[in-house]
Design a protein around this motif. Structure first.
Motif, short mmCIF file in Angstrom:
data_model
loop_
_atom_site.label_atom_id
_atom_site.label_comp_id
_atom_site.label_asym_id
_atom_site.label_seq_id
_atom_site.Cartn_x
_atom_site.Cartn_y
_atom_site.Cartn_z
N LEU A 255 0.82 -1.21 0.00
CA LEU A 255 0.00 0.00 0.00
C LEU A 255 0.86 1.26 0.00
N PHE A 256 2.02 1.23 0.62
CA PHE A 256 2.95 2.36 0.52
C PHE A 256 3.40 2.54 -0.94
N ALA A 257 3.59 1.41 -1.64
CA ALA A 257 3.98 1.48 -3.05
C ALA A 257 2.88 2.16 -3.87
N THR A 258 1.62 1.95 -3.49
CA THR A 258 0.50 2.59 -4.19
C THR A 258 0.66 4.11 -4.18
N GLY A 259 1.06 4.64 -3.04
CA GLY A 259 1.26 6.09 -2.92
C GLY A 259 2.30 6.61 -3.89
N VAL A 260 3.34 5.81 -4.11
CA VAL A 260 4.39 6.20 -5.07
C VAL A 260 3.80 6.33 -6.47
N PHE A 261 3.07 5.31 -6.90
CA PHE A 261 2.50 5.32 -8.26
C PHE A 261 1.46 6.43 -8.43
N GLU A 262 0.63 6.64 -7.40
CA GLU A 262 -0.40 7.68 -7.49
C GLU A 262 0.23 9.05 -7.68
N HIS A 263 1.32 9.30 -6.96
CA HIS A 263 1.93 10.63 -7.10
C HIS A 263 2.80 10.75 -8.34
N ASN A 264 3.25 9.63 -8.87
CA ASN A 264 3.89 9.68 -10.19
C ASN A 264 2.87 10.15 -11.23
N ILE A 265 1.64 9.66 -11.11
CA ILE A 265 0.56 10.06 -12.04
C ILE A 265 0.29 11.55 -11.93
N LEU A 266 0.20 12.06 -10.70
CA LEU A 266 -0.06 13.49 -10.50
C LEU A 266 1.06 14.34 -11.08
N ASP A 267 2.30 13.92 -10.85
CA ASP A 267 3.45 14.68 -11.36
C ASP A 267 3.47 14.68 -12.89
N ARG A 268 3.15 13.52 -13.49
CA ARG A 268 3.29 13.38 -14.93
C ARG A 268 2.09 13.92 -15.72
N THR A 269 1.02 14.23 -15.01
CA THR A 269 -0.13 14.83 -15.69
C THR A 269 -0.22 16.33 -15.43
N ALA A 270 0.78 16.87 -14.70
CA ALA A 270 0.78 18.31 -14.43
C ALA A 270 0.85 19.08 -15.75
N GLY A 271 -0.06 19.98 -15.94
CA GLY A 271 -0.10 20.77 -17.17
C GLY A 271 -0.92 20.16 -18.27
N MET A 272 -1.35 18.91 -18.11
CA MET A 272 -2.20 18.27 -19.13
C MET A 272 -3.67 18.57 -18.86
N ASP A 273 -4.43 18.71 -19.92
CA ASP A 273 -5.87 18.84 -19.72
C ASP A 273 -6.51 17.45 -19.70
N THR A 274 -7.77 17.40 -19.32
CA THR A 274 -8.47 16.12 -19.18
C THR A 274 -8.51 15.35 -20.49
N ARG A 275 -8.67 16.06 -21.60
CA ARG A 275 -8.76 15.40 -22.90
C ARG A 275 -7.46 14.69 -23.24
N MET A 276 -6.33 15.34 -22.97
CA MET A 276 -5.04 14.73 -23.27
C MET A 276 -4.83 13.47 -22.43
N VAL A 277 -5.18 13.56 -21.15
CA VAL A 277 -5.04 12.40 -20.26
C VAL A 277 -5.91 11.25 -20.77
N ASP A 278 -7.15 11.57 -21.14
CA ASP A 278 -8.06 10.53 -21.66
C ASP A 278 -7.51 9.89 -22.93
N ASP A 279 -6.91 10.71 -23.81
CA ASP A 279 -6.36 10.19 -25.06
C ASP A 279 -5.19 9.24 -24.79
N ILE A 280 -4.35 9.60 -23.84
CA ILE A 280 -3.21 8.74 -23.51
C ILE A 280 -3.69 7.43 -22.92
N MET A 281 -4.65 7.50 -22.01
CA MET A 281 -5.15 6.29 -21.35
C MET A 281 -5.89 5.40 -22.34
N ALA A 282 -6.52 5.99 -23.35
CA ALA A 282 -7.26 5.21 -24.36
C ALA A 282 -6.37 4.73 -25.49
#
Length: 221
Positions: free
Chosen positions: A141-168
């Motif tokens: 569960l501590f590892a989960t925190g690492v991955f969650e904040h990697n996501i936040l850091d790497r989506t900084a500056g992206m809009d929702t559409r860009m994130v959705d496009d990458i995930m899709a």
């Protein structure tokens, strides 16, 4: 008191328990998650190592016997408290965590009441499995925190559409967003399942301990 190497390892594990929480006061995430994860895993390893050395070197002492369960409980309770904080009081985590903490407090109070008699109630193999399940679940569960904040850091500056496009898969994933997302989901649910297993073992071992203590709780007539 005899200060042996196994006892020193136990003391270091005891000191590591509050240090896990302190990581989140002095470091930003995900560095705090990384440091807490490493500290917790190293401390969990010493839990096995100090017991093995004490038995192998015939250095089992009263100090070690007293500090070892305290260090284990401190590590588990403080780590659960920290994860509760950054999980946003998620009920899937909060319920088993509450059961585990309740059992630890109950058994600690029972041991204190029984005094020297508590030493007659031996730790079962099931209780050791319970501790192992707790330690593994918390580390995951501590590892989960690492991955969650990697996501936040790497989506900084992206809009929702860009994130959705990458995930899709409609846009290139240059920042590793997809694998961090799946890693966070997998580690979260793996940790939660293991924590529920630990909670079930916690209840079973707690009831077993109470049943064994019952003869010593009867009033003299």
């Amino acid at each position: 008191m005899t200060l042996t190497i196994p006892n020193l390892l136990t003391i270091l594990r005891l000191l590591a328990a509050p240090a896990v929480a302190v990581m989140f006061l002095y470091f930003t995430r995900p560095w705090a998650d990384w440091f807490a994860l490493i500290l917790f895993v190293v401390a969990a390893i010493t839990d096995w190592f100090d017991g093995y050395l004490a038995r192998s070197w015939k250095q089992e002492t009263k100090l070690g016997a007293m500090l070892d369960p305290i260090a284990d409980k401190a590590m588990v309770v403080i780590a659960l408290m920290v994860i509760t904080g950054f999980s946003g009081m998620n009920p899937w985590f909060l319920l088993p965590a509450t059961l585990i903490i309740f059992r630890e407090v109950f058994v600690s109070g029972l041991r204190e009441f029984l005094g020297d008699t508590a030493g007659l109630l031996k730790v079962t193999k099931l209780a050791k499995w319970k501790t192992t399940a707790q330690m593994v679940a918390i580390a995951v569960l501590f590892a989960t925190g690492v991955f969650e904040h990697n996501i936040l850091d790497r989506t900084a500056g992206m809009d929702t559409r860009m994130v959705d496009d990458i995930m899709a898969g409609r846009a290139a994933d240059h920042v590793g967003l997809v694998w961090n997302y799946y890693a966070s989901v997998i580690t979260w649910w793996t940790g939660v399942v293991l924590l529920w297993v630990a909670a079930a073992l916690t209840l079973v071992t707690g009831v077993d301990y109470f049943a064994k203590a019952m003869p010593y709780l009867k009033d003299d007539r």
